[in-house]
Design a protein around this motif. Sequence first.
Motif, PDB file in Angstrom:
ATOM      1  N   CYS A  51      46.566 -19.681 -26.176  1.00 12.97           N
ATOM      2  CA  CYS A  51      47.253 -20.662 -27.022  1.00 12.97           C
ATOM      3  C   CYS A  51      48.707 -20.844 -26.590  1.00 12.97           C
ATOM      4  O   CYS A  51      49.224 -21.971 -26.556  1.00 12.97           O
ATOM      5  CB  CYS A  51      47.179 -20.239 -28.480  1.00 12.97           C
ATOM      6  N   VAL A  56      49.010 -24.683 -27.747  1.00 11.87           N
ATOM      7  CA  VAL A  56      48.070 -25.106 -28.780  1.00 11.87           C
ATOM      8  C   VAL A  56      48.782 -25.244 -30.122  1.00 11.87           C
ATOM      9  O   VAL A  56      49.494 -24.340 -30.559  1.00 11.87           O
ATOM     10  CB  VAL A  56      46.899 -24.102 -28.896  1.00 11.87           C
ATOM     11  N   VAL A  59      44.521 -24.190 -34.241  1.00 11.04           N
ATOM     12  CA  VAL A  59      43.257 -23.557 -33.871  1.00 11.04           C
ATOM     13  C   VAL A  59      42.309 -23.669 -35.062  1.00 11.04           C
ATOM     14  O   VAL A  59      42.664 -23.309 -36.186  1.00 11.04           O
ATOM     15  CB  VAL A  59      43.437 -22.072 -33.501  1.00 11.04           C
ATOM     16  N   ILE A  80      50.816 -19.061 -34.677  1.00  9.33           N
ATOM     17  CA  ILE A  80      49.937 -20.156 -34.252  1.00  9.33           C
ATOM     18  C   ILE A  80      49.147 -20.650 -35.464  1.00  9.33           C
ATOM     19  O   ILE A  80      48.386 -19.878 -36.048  1.00  9.33           O
ATOM     20  CB  ILE A  80      48.979 -19.687 -33.143  1.00  9.33           C
TER      21      ILE A  80
END
Length: 450
Positions: A51, A56, A59, A80
């Motif tokens: 990630c 990213v 997720v 994240i």
Amino acid sequence: MVGLMAYSLVHASSFIDPLLCTWNAGISNSGDATCISDLDISDSSAVISFCHKWGVGLVVVGPEAPLVAGLSNDLVKAGIPSFGPSSEAAALEGSKNFMKNLCDKYGIPTAKYQTFTDPAAAKQYIQEQGAPIVIKADGLAAGKGVIVAMTLDEAYEAVDSMLVKGAFGSAGSQVIVEEFLEGEEASFFALVDGENAIPLESAQDHKRVGDGDTGPNTGGMGAYSPAPIITEELQSLVMKSIIIPTVKGMAAEGCRFVGVLYAGLMIEKKSGLPKLIEYNVRFGDPECQVLMIRLESDLAQVLLAACKGELSGVSLNWSPGSAMVVVMASKGYPGSYEKGTVISNLDEAELVAPSVKVFHAGTNLDSDGNFIAVGGRVLGVTAKGKNLEEAQERAYRAVEEINWPGGFYRRDIGGERFLAANLLQNCKLVPLLGILGNNNDGGKFRNKNA
């Protein structure tokens, strides 16, 4: 299921970079996403590194196992955004005993039950209660850990298979013996941000493997949306008596739930009221197919709002009409089945009518580039229509176009419910999205004449 989420994120969201998924034959073949074949989603550090490397921005964790193992915990700690519950909150699916205890504590209606580790004690309770009765493995059993025993002997055999023979390993080391509820099953989905919950459209699936709702339970052989049994009144009641108490109860227990609650309900015949059968803590199929192809809202923005605790005031838009999915499974499922049988005519199937899509679950590619079956439930043949009858007709036309001698499907998805259904119907950017699943949990997404 991951392919269904990918489909919605690609077609209903705005983002500037490719969608990244663990590898799936259908997704890879579609060309709409970059599939990563060597990412081990059971390794949190590897996922986090991936990630960070790819930037990213969200997720979405597909399967239940990494949720129960704590992948979302680790992603959130790493900063994240992750749509999916913590390991503590995922116990709603990971342990049926945990779910039942929560129901008891917070007054959530569910079937009467007892939990056992001793087979003799379980059998004594079964004898006292009589049949039919339901035996459930406490832990994750890939949708196969529920036995609806119509006789005492079937119930005793189920207890022995789990507690004595270890049919489900540690998942079956504790069993729940549950009251048999008579009525109609329905699936109810709600997005949750820890404090707020918003309902998705209704759906209804068919669990038994055989026509006429016969044979053993499966993960689901087909589904349709909307489900006429879930009226606006009933939806309000489910939210008030089941979903909201669950969300508040989980918060009170110190394990706030962020993700999707997928409630399996029984609308009791004798009372007409809903009772909670089970929870899944992710978008489960086959219901996800029919929901995602009807969703018109920007899914990425909605999921990000859930991650940020900002679902209050969010509303969802749905396409009119209905959707239906017919699952094609390997012969022998839910028992043992042959792997490697060739499947063809998938592109042709998607062309038989508008709004037909074939989602892949248990497929792979052989050395000649042919799709082959590598799982139990292999394809989800999905169609939309102006009503349930048209969606059914389109879905089955597509199924019949597919050439797969090694597969089978139920021929009665929807069944006689259509008569009642048709009477009731008036007939900013996410930099990058990571979708995590396994190669038996994905989808091929194409938009032909939609």
